[in-house]
Structures are given as C-alpha cells and as structure tokens.
Motif scaffolding. Structure first.
Motif, PDB file in Angstrom:
ATOM      1  N   UNK A  16      35.236 -90.062 -38.039  1.00 51.14           N
ATOM      2  CA  UNK A  16      34.915 -89.248 -38.907  1.00 51.14           C
ATOM      3  C   UNK A  16      33.256 -89.210 -39.199  1.00 51.14           C
ATOM      4  N   UNK A  17      32.670 -88.337 -39.634  1.00 51.07           N
ATOM      5  CA  UNK A  17      31.184 -88.252 -39.661  1.00 51.07           C
ATOM      6  C   UNK A  17      30.679 -88.039 -41.229  1.00 51.07           C
ATOM      7  N   UNK A  18      29.919 -88.796 -41.690  1.00 54.96           N
ATOM      8  CA  UNK A  18      29.336 -88.487 -42.945  1.00 54.96           C
ATOM      9  C   UNK A  18      28.311 -87.322 -42.942  1.00 54.96           C
ATOM     10  N   UNK A  47      25.294 -97.258 -47.768  1.00 59.51           N
ATOM     11  CA  UNK A  47      26.227 -96.342 -47.231  1.00 59.51           C
ATOM     12  C   UNK A  47      26.168 -96.243 -45.794  1.00 59.51           C
ATOM     13  N   UNK A  48      25.204 -96.555 -44.791  1.00 62.17           N
ATOM     14  CA  UNK A  48      25.053 -96.875 -43.794  1.00 62.17           C
ATOM     15  C   UNK A  48      26.135 -97.876 -43.224  1.00 62.17           C
ATOM     16  N   UNK A  49      25.984 -99.039 -44.198  1.00 60.02           N
ATOM     17  CA  UNK A  49      26.837-100.104 -43.977  1.00 60.02           C
ATOM     18  C   UNK A  49      28.249 -99.852 -44.047  1.00 60.02           C
ATOM     19  N   UNK A  68      31.154 -90.333 -50.976  1.00 63.34           N
ATOM     20  CA  UNK A  68      30.633 -89.541 -49.681  1.00 63.34           C
ATOM     21  C   UNK A  68      31.401 -88.446 -49.338  1.00 63.34           C
ATOM     22  N   UNK A  69      30.898 -87.569 -48.543  1.00 63.75           N
ATOM     23  CA  UNK A  69      31.620 -86.511 -47.953  1.00 63.75           C
ATOM     24  C   UNK A  69      31.853 -86.989 -46.207  1.00 63.75           C
ATOM     25  N   UNK A  70      33.135 -87.160 -46.015  1.00 61.67           N
ATOM     26  CA  UNK A  70      33.521 -87.232 -44.561  1.00 61.67           C
ATOM     27  C   UNK A  70      33.941 -86.063 -43.923  1.00 61.67           C
ATOM     28  N   UNK A  71      33.493 -85.745 -42.810  1.00 59.76           N
ATOM     29  CA  UNK A  71      34.351 -84.545 -42.175  1.00 59.76           C
ATOM     30  C   UNK A  71      34.491 -85.106 -40.526  1.00 59.76           C
ATOM     31  N   UNK A  72      35.558 -84.385 -40.039  1.00 61.25           N
ATOM     32  CA  UNK A  72      36.359 -84.650 -38.861  1.00 61.25           C
ATOM     33  C   UNK A  72      36.669 -83.624 -38.348  1.00 61.25           C
ATOM     34  N   UNK A  73      36.650 -83.525 -36.882  1.00 69.11           N
ATOM     35  CA  UNK A  73      37.671 -82.310 -36.118  1.00 69.11           C
ATOM     36  C   UNK A  73      39.074 -82.609 -36.001  1.00 69.11           C
TER      37      UNK A  73
END
Length: 852
Positions: free
Chosen positions: A221-223, A232-234, A379-384
């Motif tokens: 997933x991507x933030x 957030x990066x960690x 956080x908002x996580x997106x994924x294909x």
C-alpha cells in the motif's frame, strides 16, 4: 506440479401483546401459502419481546419488518460487540478503528503480533467488492428480504439510541466506542455477503491482497496526502517491512476445515417410538465471534411460528430449529463453493487472459482505506487491486508456487456465493414451511443455504436430506473431466480444492448447481451427517455419482461419523427406536469411538508390557503401568468425573489410523473399517508419549477430565475471568460425537479473548495438537446450539441448550447461566414453544415501537 502451467486445450406478555398472541396448541394454524405482510403499515414498527428463563426472547409482530425490528433490538442487547465488529470488518474499516494489526492487547491498545491482519482484510474485502455489490443489489432484493433487513437495521439502531438515552447498558468492551455506530440497510447486506463467502473466497484474503502482475513488491500500500511526518514515515516503513515478511509465510488455506462441523440427524417413523419424526441438531462452531449462535422464538400470528438458533446477525429468522409441523438442522458440507481458475495470459500482456480464444481484461483499480497509525495519526492508504468479470485475482508472492502471476499464467477465484441474494428468502421459506413438499420447494426456489447439508423430519414421520449448499453449476461435461482428468484430479489433491483451466467456457459457470443435481435422500428410518460427504447419509442407501464438487464418494469415514452411526444403532434401547430422552442421552453420552475400537486391545498390550519401560525416543522412556491402570479405571466416556479421560485425549492425538490399525479401509465395509490395533508396539509408544505430555503439563495420568478440561470466559479487557467451569465433552481425535476444542478456528473478531501458553510435546518440541496448556484444555469451540425435537400428537416437544449462553454481555444474567447448567448437569433444558409453557416463565417484557 506448478499450477500456473495447468492450462488445458479443451474444446411479546399476553396482557400487553399485539393482536394474535399464541394460545398454546389452539393457536392460529400457519398457512405458508398466505401472503405475508412484509412492511409495517403506515411506517409504524411494533414488536413485543418477552424473555423467558435463560434470556430466550419470544418475539411477536404483525409483519416481517416489525419482527426483524424486534430481532435486531434483542440481538443487540445480547451480542452488540459481535454485531458491531462484523459490520466494521465487512465494510473494510478495521484498520481505521483498530490500526493495521489484528492481534491487539486491549488493555494497552498495542499489537501483540504485528501481522497487518486488519490491513489485509480491509483491502481484500475491497477487492471482493461486497460493499459495492450490496449497494447495487439492495434495491433488487425481494420485498420480504428488504423488509427483514430494514426492520433489523431499525432495531439495532433503536437499541443504540436507547443506550445513548440511558435506557439500556451496552457491553463494557464496546459500549461508547466510535466503531459502534448506527447502520444502514446496506451495512446488513454487506455483512450477509461477507458471511456467505466464509467457506470460499474469504479463505483467500492474503492471496487476494498480494495479487499483482509485476515482479516487484507492487502489492505494498501507498500512503497518500501531505508529506508524511517522521513518525508517519517510520510507521509506513515498519508496516511495509512486515507485509514483505508475511509474503514469504503464506500457505494454501484449508477451505473446508474439518473442525468447522456439526452433527445432524433426521429420524423417521421407523426409528422413533411414536412413529413421528425427530431431529437432533448439534452444530460445532466457535463459542465467540461472528459464528456465534443465538436462540429466539419468532411469531407472526397465523403466518410464522418458529423456534431455534441462528447465527448472530441473521435478520429475524431461525437457521436451525422447528415449528409445529417440522424441524431441521444443518451441518457444514464437504462441498466446494468456488472454483479457482488457472488463466492463460495473452502473449506479452499480463493484464489480459484468453477465454475461448478471445482476450479478456483484468481490471486494475485503486482503492483506499483509513489506517489508524496511533501516534502517527490517521493515514490514508491506497492500493491497486485486480479483478476479472468473474472474481478477484489471487497470487502467493513472491511468485511463490503454486499460485504465481507471470507471463505463463495467473489465477482468479469465482465464488458461487458472491452477492448471494437468496439467503433470507430461502430461510424464510423453510421457517414458514408446513410439510415436506413446501420445505423442498424452498430449495427448488432458492439457493441461499450457503455452506450446509440439511437434515429434516416432520410430524408425519418423513425424513429428508439434501446438500443444496451453493455449489458452482458446472456443466455435465465439466463434471466428467473432474472425475476423469489426471491433471485436474492431481491439482485438486495437491491444493485441497478444485483448480480448472480458465481458457475455455467448458469449465465456466454462471450460477449454482440446480436442485435436481444436488445429492438428496428421503427415508423412513433416518438421514444423518457428521461432516463427511453425502455418500453415507444412510449406509443402507449410499448416494453415488454426484459431482465431485460436493465431496468424495467411497471415502474413509471419520471416527466421529462412525460414532454417530454406532449411536444410531445402539443408543435407542432394546426396541431400536428413539424416545426424546434417548435422543438427548445419545448426543450427551460422550462416548469415544476410538476407545471402543481399540481400547481393549491397548489395555491387553499394556498388561503384557507390565513395568518394562516403553522407549519413546533416544532420550526418553516411560513405565506405562500407571497409565494402563488409569485406562482400566476409565469409564470410556468424557465426563467431568471420567478418571483417565485426559490421558485418552492425549493418546488420541498421538494415534495414527494409517499406521496403527492393521485392517485397512474397505469401502464395502465403510462403517467398520479400518480396525484392529497393531501389535508392533507403536500404540504403547503413543500411550507413553501421551503420559509424558500430560505429566509435563502438571497433571496426573489418572486425572479426571473435569480437572483438566474447562471453560473460562474473558473479561471485557481480554483478561481471564478466573471462573473456570469443568466441561464434559469429547474431541474429534477420539471419535467423539459431542465434541469440543481449544481452537479459535472460525473466530476472527477483534473482541479480546485470553489464552494460555501451550505445552510443548516432549519429543517434537512443538505445541501439542490437543491444545493442552499448564491450566488444561481451555474450550473455545464445539457443540453450541444443541436441540432434540420430537413431534407428538400434542405438537412438538423439544429440549436443547446453548452451551456458551445467550449473551456475550458480561453484565447480562444470560452471560453464563446455560454454561453453568451444562457444566454441572450435562443436560438440555426444555425449549418453551407453547404459550402455556411460555407465560409462566416470562421474566421481562419489552414493547417496542418506532414511527419511521
């Protein structure tokens, strides 16, 4: 065999009741041909809930919507947290409320195992599109189904409103939490769609999550949003590293787990003392979570009068129960409810596959979820995600055989239960049926019994069995290939489920197998099932030449099935015909088929061994004379006072039918083979190892089972209550019938449950298969809603019990009452169906009304 190369080139109290209160046996008769009042007239919902002993709600209304209104309210009173968690899971919101990890210590709010389970579940359910399909299908449901869903929604929401107003007190674990919120009808439909996928696509959430056409870690997933903070990066880096690590641990799921089972009998006129029908229902399900049973009695005067148990979340209907004319029960079927297709890629393009020579698209879609990062914030996580017109793509990364996605092929799964809109209509038709023909018509009209065998009996003494669970409707030609193709048979044997070529319409399906092709049987003696296939429903009339999708024919029976068939023959007294008392005694006898099969032979070998130590391994040996004495003192049953019962449990888990029985399985003698204990000393080694393991846990070999096996409920924070109830009952490994287990299989709720550290096997160093801990066997699974129903000239007479009690709310008096009854007396209780029995037992009455 590498499966991605498998491509075949083949062408309410009566004083305040609503009108029509039941009046015992002279109540208004039911006419299933009459048209039901579906929606509440003028939008006014009205229901009456009378609770009798053990918290059983008797819900009466004048229409389906109001009946479900009362059901939704009563279910929320008893099991709010289970319901709320189910809605959150189905709507892909677990990560939003609980963070990415499924294993949470609710006393600290920190993950106990950083498994990213919530994240995977949320994205996988997005790929399954159950919310999207619920929104699409909701307006298309039948009027009956929409009335039930709307009423249930209103009842659940009314309970939350009453909690907010201080009229009701919610469960401490979830009361007041943001994830416990008002719902819409689409939430209920989404939840029902999620339950329908449990025996199929829901077993592949990992493989759905990890599916991607690339060779890199494109599944991560991507933030999205503003530049992330250092926290957030960690958080993101940690989450992704654990997803990569999990990818290497994926295994093929067990889609029809043997533990997810039940026993069910339908007894006909030739097998009962009074010549009328009887039904035994004995589902084995998790004692916590979304598969928890709940008892109710539902009535629409003159239209519906039904009592029984249902899975929590069933809107206003009974899944396993009886009315005045008939009764039925279900068991988990061996049938398969999905097909995994091996796709042939278009050359040079992993986003297209060939079907009858034509390219078909694989669709890529980007979806997002909210993830609670704790200190890192929301956080908002997106994924294909990747889907085909028939179902989602699956992959075991990193291109891990057997389920890869590369230039040579890929895999997708099509589930026959996807967006199954027949569920409520099917059970409603069964609830309203008044005879065998009407009951059978329900199966002809609908395909909503998602994963169950059905055993039926009625007041006329008829019985009926059918496995009309939702099975892919493959063509006759495809079924022939399933039976004969070495490649297809080998792929199925290796994977544990059917894999078919996806490059030809020969193997495609658009709906479930029709009623006419489902295995079924009518008898006047009995039908039964204990989770083996349809084949041995009655040994006097084997069912054969049925699609392999329904399960095997000519297969070795489980010890539990053999125990059930033995009880059918010898537990009915000298006349061979059952009374209600004998039926209850049979299921609660707690006999062990393995003990009856080899117990005497084992004791004889013990006596011959004497005090000479048995060599268990290079470093371990054991004098088994004390163990032998314990087995000689054992009564052959698994009751609380059964001395040596725990030793037998451990022996059963060391026992191997394939190596320790000398007479192998003979399909012409399926109920009596295999048999005869080997004399090579292997059984004594198993006994010695069992004794060592039991002693390593701190128990004597002659410990009574009740000193070892117990139920201990969890407190709202997930810690142990400290109140342990000795628990009678057997195990599958022993060939028990009334079985229990320490497993949490089937419970994936986030409601916290305490557990104890397992004892390690003295030889392998691995956790014991029996689930033994230093505290003993902590029961979490097994016999749940049990009922025995007998039809008489005066109507149905029924007894039963919900072993873990009616409510999961620790504040409820029905949190432990039936558990205490089962623990102390090992007995059923009367099921109050007639008004003359209900009225004196009423402990509370609730009148509900709501103007929409």
């Amino acid at each position: 065999m590498k499966f991605n190369k498998l491509v075949l080139a083949m062408g309410m109290a009566c004083g305040v009741m609503l009108a029509g209160c039941n009046d015992s046996e002279d109540s208004t008769s039911i006419d299933a041909t009459n048209e039901l009042q579906t929606f509440a007239p003028n939008g006014l919902l009205k229901a009456n809930i009378r609770r009798t002993t053990y918290g059983v709600p008797h819900i009466q209304a004048d229409n389906l919507e109001s009946l479900a209104f009362g059901s939704g309210y009563a279910q929320a009173q008893d099991n709010l947290c289970v319901l709320a968690d189910g809605f959150v899971k189905a709507n892909s919101e677990r990560s939003m409320y609980f963070g990415p990890h499924a294993s949470i210590d609710f006393t600290t709010g920190m993950p106990t195992a950083e498994d990213n389970g919530n994240l995977i579940s949320d994205f996988a359910y997005k790929a399954l599109k159950i919310r999207e399909k619920a929104e699409e299908k909701w307006p298309q449901l039948s009027e009956n189904s929409r009335a039930l869903v709307q009423g249930f929604t209103a009842g659940y929401n009314q309970y939350l409103a009453d909690v907010a107003a201080g009229k009701e007190t919610a469960e401490p674990f979830c009361g007041g939490q943001p994830w416990v919120k008002a719902i819409e009808p689409e939430d209920v439909v989404t939840y029902l769609f999620s339950i329908a996928l449990l025996p199929g696509a829901a077993n592949f959430l990992d493989l759905i999550f990890y599916a991607n056409p690339g060779d890199a870690q494109e599944y991560l997933p991507r933030i999205v949003g503003p530049a992330p903070s250092s926290a957030q990066t960690a958080f993101i880096a940690d989450m992704q590293s654990k997803l990569i690590a999990r990818a290497g641990r994926i295994t093929t799921p067990e889609t029809n787990p043997r533990g997810m089972g039940s026993n069910g009998w339908g007894l006909g006129k030739d097998k009962t003392e009074n010549g009328k029908g009887m039904v035994l229902g004995n589902p084995h399900f998790p004692h916590t979570g979304n598969l928890r049973f709940w008892q109710s009695h539902i009535t629409i005067p003159g239209q519906l009068d039904m009592m029984g148990g249902s899975l929590v979340g069933m809107p206003g209907l009974v899944n396993i129960g009886f009315n005045k004319d008939l009764a039925w029960t279900h068991t988990f079927s061996t049938a398969e409810h999905f097909v995994m297709y091996n796709l042939e890629m278009v050359s040079g393009d992993r986003m297209q596959y060939l079907f009858d020579g034509q390219p078909m698209p694989i669709t890529k879609e980007t979806v997002s979820i909210l993830v609670n990062g704790g200190p890192a914030g929301m956080l908002v996580a997106e994924k294909d995600i990747y889907t085909t017109p028939k179902g989602p793509m699956v992959e075991a990364p990193p291109s891990l055989a057997p389920f890869g996605w590369d230039d040579g092929g890929a895999f997708m799964i099509q589930d026959a239960n996807m967006a199954n809109t027949d569920v409520l209509d099917h059970w409603l038709a069964m609830n309203r049926a008044t005879n065998k023909a009407e009951f059978q018509q329900a199966f002809k009209d609908f395909d909503g019994v998602i994963f169950n065998n059905t055993m039926y009996a009625d007041k006329e003494g008829n019985t009926f069995y059918i496995d009309d669970s939702t099975v892919p409707g493959l063509s006759d030609a495809a079924v022939v290939v399933l039976r004969t193709s070495p490649d297809v048979k080998a792929a199925r044997a290796q994977a544990g489920f059917t894999i078919l070529p996806g490059n030809t319409s020969l193997f495609s399906f658009d709906g479930p197998t029709p009623y006419e092709r489902a295995p079924k049987l009518e008898r006047t003696d009995f039908v039964q099932n204990s989770n083996d296939s349809f084949w041995m429903t009655n040994p006097n009339e084997p069912l054969t030449y049925v699609s392999p999708m329904y399960g095997p024919e000519g297969n070795q029976l489980s010890l539990r099935t053999r125990m059930g068939l033995t009880l059918m023959e010898d537990a009915a007294g000298s006349d061979g015909k059952f009374s209600l008392e004998e039926l209850e005694a049979a299921v609660l006898s707690n006999r062990s088929y393995l003990a009856e099969l080899v117990g005497d032979e084992l004791i004889a070998q013990c006596e011959a061994q004497g005090a000479t130590p048995v060599v268990v391994s290079e470093t371990l040996s054991k004098d088994v004379s004390a163990a032998c004495a314990a087995l000689k003192a054992w009564n052959g049953q698994q009751d609380n006072d059964s001395v040596g019962g725990a030793l037998w449990r451990e022996f059963a888990h060391q026992f191997s039918q394939s190596s320790m029985l000398t007479v192998g399985f003979d399909k012409t003698k399926p109920t009596s083979t295999p048999n005869t204990l080997a004399t090579d000393g292997s059984a004594l080694v198993a006994l010695a190892r069992a004794a060592l393991n039991l002693e390593a846990a701190g128990f004597a070999v002659n410990a009574p089972l009740g000193d070892v096996q117990f139920v201990e409920k969890s407190l709202p924070d997930g810690t142990a209550s400290g109140v342990r109830l000795p628990w009678p009952g057997t195990h599958n490994a022993e060939g028990g019938f009334n079985v229990f287990s320490t497993s949490l299989s089937g419970d994936d709720t986030l409601i916290p449950q305490h557990k104890y550290a397992p004892v390690m096997d003295v030889v392998s160093g691995k956790a014991l298969a029996s689930g033994l801990t230093q505290q003993g066997y902590q029961i979490r699974y097994g016999s749940s809603w049990m009922m025995a129903v007998s039809f008489t000239d005066e109507g149905p007479e029924a007894r039963g019990i919900l072993t873990y009690s009616q409510s999961s709310n620790i504040l409820s008096p029905s949190f432990t009452d039936q558990s205490n009854l089962y623990s102390s007396s090992k007995s059923f209780r009367p099921l109050l169906f007639k008004e003359d029995d209900i009225a004196p037992a009423v402990v509370s009455t609730t009148e509900l009304s709501l103007q929409k």
